[in-house]
Write a protein that holds these residues in place. Structure first.
Motif, PDB file in Angstrom:
ATOM      1  N   PRO A  53      27.510  51.519  34.283  1.00  0.00           N
ATOM      2  CA  PRO A  53      28.427  50.897  33.205  1.00  0.00           C
ATOM      3  C   PRO A  53      29.794  51.153  33.162  1.00  0.00           C
ATOM      4  O   PRO A  53      30.625  50.318  32.378  1.00  0.00           O
ATOM      5  CB  PRO A  53      27.818  51.360  31.749  1.00  0.00           C
ATOM      6  N   ASP A  54      30.413  51.842  34.320  1.00  0.00           N
ATOM      7  CA  ASP A  54      31.721  52.388  34.039  1.00  0.00           C
ATOM      8  C   ASP A  54      32.862  51.613  34.820  1.00  0.00           C
ATOM      9  O   ASP A  54      34.034  51.867  34.468  1.00  0.00           O
ATOM     10  CB  ASP A  54      31.739  54.027  34.540  1.00  0.00           C
ATOM     11  N   VAL A  55      32.474  51.173  35.790  1.00  0.00           N
ATOM     12  CA  VAL A  55      33.591  50.320  36.755  1.00  0.00           C
ATOM     13  C   VAL A  55      33.364  48.677  36.604  1.00  0.00           C
ATOM     14  O   VAL A  55      32.342  48.353  37.038  1.00  0.00           O
ATOM     15  CB  VAL A  55      33.340  50.729  38.247  1.00  0.00           C
ATOM     16  N   HIS A  56      34.495  48.223  36.421  1.00  0.00           N
ATOM     17  CA  HIS A  56      34.632  46.755  36.248  1.00  0.00           C
ATOM     18  C   HIS A  56      35.842  46.445  36.727  1.00  0.00           C
ATOM     19  O   HIS A  56      36.752  46.199  35.842  1.00  0.00           O
ATOM     20  CB  HIS A  56      34.213  46.100  34.762  1.00  0.00           C
ATOM     21  N   SER A  57      36.067  46.120  37.953  1.00  0.00           N
ATOM     22  CA  SER A  57      37.339  46.001  38.637  1.00  0.00           C
ATOM     23  C   SER A  57      37.435  44.938  39.948  1.00  0.00           C
ATOM     24  O   SER A  57      36.184  44.508  40.129  1.00  0.00           O
ATOM     25  CB  SER A  57      37.951  47.245  38.918  1.00  0.00           C
ATOM     26  N   GLY A  58      38.382  45.105  40.678  1.00  0.00           N
ATOM     27  CA  GLY A  58      38.449  44.151  41.911  1.00  0.00           C
ATOM     28  C   GLY A  58      39.662  43.776  42.437  1.00  0.00           C
ATOM     29  O   GLY A  58      40.810  44.260  41.583  1.00  0.00           O
ATOM     30  N   VAL A  59      39.700  42.840  43.225  1.00  0.00           N
ATOM     31  CA  VAL A  59      41.075  42.347  43.641  1.00  0.00           C
ATOM     32  C   VAL A  59      40.825  40.870  43.832  1.00  0.00           C
ATOM     33  O   VAL A  59      39.664  40.009  44.209  1.00  0.00           O
ATOM     34  CB  VAL A  59      41.197  42.990  45.181  1.00  0.00           C
ATOM     35  N   THR A  60      42.037  40.138  43.580  1.00  0.00           N
ATOM     36  CA  THR A  60      41.933  38.697  44.018  1.00  0.00           C
ATOM     37  C   THR A  60      43.088  38.463  45.029  1.00  0.00           C
ATOM     38  O   THR A  60      44.355  38.852  44.698  1.00  0.00           O
ATOM     39  CB  THR A  60      42.088  37.803  42.602  1.00  0.00           C
ATOM     40  N   ALA A  61      43.184  37.564  45.821  1.00  0.00           N
ATOM     41  CA  ALA A  61      44.005  37.046  46.809  1.00  0.00           C
ATOM     42  C   ALA A  61      44.275  35.670  46.695  1.00  0.00           C
ATOM     43  O   ALA A  61      43.432  34.794  46.787  1.00  0.00           O
ATOM     44  CB  ALA A  61      43.418  37.599  48.115  1.00  0.00           C
ATOM     45  N   VAL A  62      45.676  35.298  46.608  1.00  0.00           N
ATOM     46  CA  VAL A  62      46.115  33.951  46.900  1.00  0.00           C
ATOM     47  C   VAL A  62      46.920  33.861  48.125  1.00  0.00           C
ATOM     48  O   VAL A  62      47.917  34.410  48.143  1.00  0.00           O
ATOM     49  CB  VAL A  62      47.185  33.625  45.513  1.00  0.00           C
ATOM     50  N   LEU A 103      48.612  39.223  45.966  1.00  0.00           N
ATOM     51  CA  LEU A 103      47.287  40.159  45.571  1.00  0.00           C
ATOM     52  C   LEU A 103      47.382  40.551  44.180  1.00  0.00           C
ATOM     53  O   LEU A 103      48.356  41.127  43.904  1.00  0.00           O
ATOM     54  CB  LEU A 103      46.928  41.349  46.778  1.00  0.00           C
ATOM     55  N   LEU A 104      46.389  40.587  43.520  1.00  0.00           N
ATOM     56  CA  LEU A 104      46.076  41.129  42.043  1.00  0.00           C
ATOM     57  C   LEU A 104      45.044  41.951  41.862  1.00  0.00           C
ATOM     58  O   LEU A 104      43.957  41.732  42.594  1.00  0.00           O
ATOM     59  CB  LEU A 104      45.886  39.864  41.115  1.00  0.00           C
ATOM     60  N   THR A 105      45.350  43.065  41.317  1.00  0.00           N
ATOM     61  CA  THR A 105      44.201  44.149  41.012  1.00  0.00           C
ATOM     62  C   THR A 105      44.381  44.826  39.743  1.00  0.00           C
ATOM     63  O   THR A 105      45.141  44.540  38.996  1.00  0.00           O
ATOM     64  CB  THR A 105      44.068  44.884  42.189  1.00  0.00           C
ATOM     65  N   SER A 106      43.713  46.215  39.825  1.00  0.00           N
ATOM     66  CA  SER A 106      43.987  47.020  38.614  1.00  0.00           C
ATOM     67  C   SER A 106      45.187  47.978  38.819  1.00  0.00           C
ATOM     68  O   SER A 106      45.513  48.250  39.932  1.00  0.00           O
ATOM     69  CB  SER A 106      42.700  47.796  38.441  1.00  0.00           C
ATOM     70  N   THR A 107      45.707  48.328  37.734  1.00  0.00           N
ATOM     71  CA  THR A 107      46.841  49.048  37.860  1.00  0.00           C
ATOM     72  C   THR A 107      46.930  50.332  38.814  1.00  0.00           C
ATOM     73  O   THR A 107      47.800  50.408  39.534  1.00  0.00           O
ATOM     74  CB  THR A 107      47.355  49.584  36.255  1.00  0.00           C
ATOM     75  N   LEU A 108      46.084  51.254  38.767  1.00  0.00           N
ATOM     76  CA  LEU A 108      46.342  52.380  39.437  1.00  0.00           C
ATOM     77  C   LEU A 108      45.708  52.151  40.918  1.00  0.00           C
ATOM     78  O   LEU A 108      45.814  53.002  41.680  1.00  0.00           O
ATOM     79  CB  LEU A 108      45.364  53.361  38.752  1.00  0.00           C
ATOM     80  N   SER A 109      45.145  50.989  41.158  1.00  0.00           N
ATOM     81  CA  SER A 109      44.690  50.467  42.357  1.00  0.00           C
ATOM     82  C   SER A 109      45.611  49.780  43.352  1.00  0.00           C
ATOM     83  O   SER A 109      45.527  49.422  44.404  1.00  0.00           O
ATOM     84  CB  SER A 109      43.401  49.915  42.380  1.00  0.00           C
ATOM     85  N   ALA A 110      46.646  49.406  42.556  1.00  0.00           N
ATOM     86  CA  ALA A 110      47.739  48.535  43.003  1.00  0.00           C
ATOM     87  C   ALA A 110      48.318  49.093  44.477  1.00  0.00           C
ATOM     88  O   ALA A 110      48.757  48.291  45.474  1.00  0.00           O
ATOM     89  CB  ALA A 110      48.868  48.252  42.108  1.00  0.00           C
ATOM     90  N   PHE A 111      48.576  50.330  44.432  1.00  0.00           N
ATOM     91  CA  PHE A 111      49.282  51.045  45.793  1.00  0.00           C
ATOM     92  C   PHE A 111      48.368  51.235  46.901  1.00  0.00           C
ATOM     93  O   PHE A 111      48.751  50.862  48.059  1.00  0.00           O
ATOM     94  CB  PHE A 111      49.507  52.516  45.358  1.00  0.00           C
ATOM     95  N   ARG A 112      47.102  51.322  46.723  1.00  0.00           N
ATOM     96  CA  ARG A 112      46.020  51.197  47.830  1.00  0.00           C
ATOM     97  C   ARG A 112      45.893  49.871  48.149  1.00  0.00           C
ATOM     98  O   ARG A 112      45.786  49.370  49.274  1.00  0.00           O
ATOM     99  CB  ARG A 112      44.736  51.804  47.318  1.00  0.00           C
ATOM    100  N   VAL A 113      46.010  48.819  47.286  1.00  0.00           N
ATOM    101  CA  VAL A 113      45.953  47.465  47.786  1.00  0.00           C
ATOM    102  C   VAL A 113      47.135  46.968  48.478  1.00  0.00           C
ATOM    103  O   VAL A 113      47.043  46.459  49.646  1.00  0.00           O
ATOM    104  CB  VAL A 113      45.670  46.426  46.290  1.00  0.00           C
TER     105      VAL A 113
END
Length: 353
Positions: A53-62, A103-113
């Motif tokens: 139940p803990d992870v609800h995230s992802g990445v979107t690419a335009v 690209l759009l993502t979660s705050t703390l994942s932005a740098f990995r993205v």
């Protein structure tokens, strides 16, 4: 050796969009898909990362085609409230050019993205000698519903979003970068819309995509609506707990200065939806153009219809992001309720109190 099958694009959710409910914003007609992909050469891809139940995230690419350091597109950026981590902002503002997908993502994942985007770009044709690259990555904080500190978005998710990006209908709601976002008291996510308008005697398309995650009180056709007024329970907390990333694409032949003016209107449009623009909100818009420079410049005095198209498109995209989303219970047992379409219509039909 037999090649593995190509990834299949997920089906578009059956939840109604704004126009399916008869809620029409503005007078200009949408494009065939009422999506940012109605702008020729623009594709969208998602990669959803969900571990209940803990992870609800992802990445979107335009992904605009073609885009790269050798084939940059004119672009502009506008910051409504700068509490965010929009990677690549300074060079985008300084040079007025976009040289990667957005690209759009979660705050703390932005740098990995951003790192994964650089790796993907360096493998593109024509990038074999590239020594500098400006990745553009936006983010929203999905920590209300997702274990954001786990930083679950990784390189394989970024590549999947980029490699499966396609034209046509765009998945909305709890998908990609919108999987864990909330807005205006409800579960939200990704939303999109488009408008076709006359600009200097030519038909031009403006498309928008939003990652909605901001606070305030929802307004639809001028009516203020809350989860409690629609029978959906207690609103999710925090006007300071969110942001909104907006991507605008157009085939109008605009320069970077004009596209910055377009980006401003995209952020202004959030006010129509009830945005609070609070201290902790990062409200940004990136606008890029795909129009051929040989088409001739558009005079500033003729930009009015395009500005209106973007204002209407953003308002509808935010509403689409809410209507497509589903009630989600996530990290810590916190729940974000969906916007109930039936109660929304009933409330809009009733006389104001």
């Amino acid at each position: 050796m037999e090649q593995p099958p190509l990834p299949q694009r997920p089906s578009v959710p059956a939840r109604p969009r704004s126009r399916d409910l008869g809620i029409v914003i503005g007078t200009a007609a949408p494009g065939p898909h009422n999506a940012i992909t109605d702008v020729p050469g623009v594709r969208v891809g998602h990669s959803t990362v969900r571990r209940e139940p803990d992870v609800h995230s992802g990445v979107t690419a335009v992904v605009p085609d073609p885009v790269g350091p050798r084939t940059p597109l004119p672009a502009g950026v506008f910051t409504g409230n700068g509490y965010g981590k929009l990677i690549g902002t300074t060079q985008l503002a300084e040079l007025g050019t976009l040289e990667t997908p957005v690209l759009l993502t979660s705050t703390l994942s932005a740098f990995r993205v951003a790192d994964a985007l650089v790796g993907w770009m360096l493998e593109r044709p024509g990038c074999g000698e590239v020594l500098s690259l400006n990745p553009v990555v936006g983010e929203c904080n999905d920590g209300l519903l997702s274990d954001i500190r786990a930083r679950p978005v990784r390189e394989e998710h970024v590549r999947a979003a980029l490699d499966t990006a396609s034209g046509g209908p765009v998945d909305e709601g709890c998908v990609g970068a919108g999987t864990g976002t909330v807005a205006l008291g409800f579960k939200a996510g990704i939303g999109t819309a488009s408008r076709v308008t006359d600009l200097a005697g030519r038909r031009r398309t403006a498309g928008v995509l939003v990652q909605a995650n901001f606070g305030g009180t929802l307004r639809v056709l001028g009516r203020a609506l809350t989860p409690s007024s629609l029978g959906s329970g207690t609103p999710v907390p925090g006007p300071d707990a969110g942001s909104c990333m907006i991507v605008v694409a157009t085939d109008a032949p605009l320069d970077a200065r004009q596209l910055t003016r377009v980006a401003r209107r995209a952020v202004f449009a959030l006010a129509r939806t009830g945005a609070a623009y609070s201290h902790g909100s990062g409200d940004y818009a990136v606008a890029f153009g795909t129009g051929s420079p040989t088409a001739g410049p558009v005079a500033d005095a003729e930009l009015g219809p395009l500005f209106e198209a973007v204002l209407d498109g953003v308002e509808e995209a935010v509403l689409n992001s809410l209507l497509a989303a589903t009630t989600t219970t996530g990290f810590g047992g916190r729940t974000a309720p969906a916007l109930p379409a039936d109660r929304l219509l009933a409330t809009l039909a009733a006389p104001p109190r």
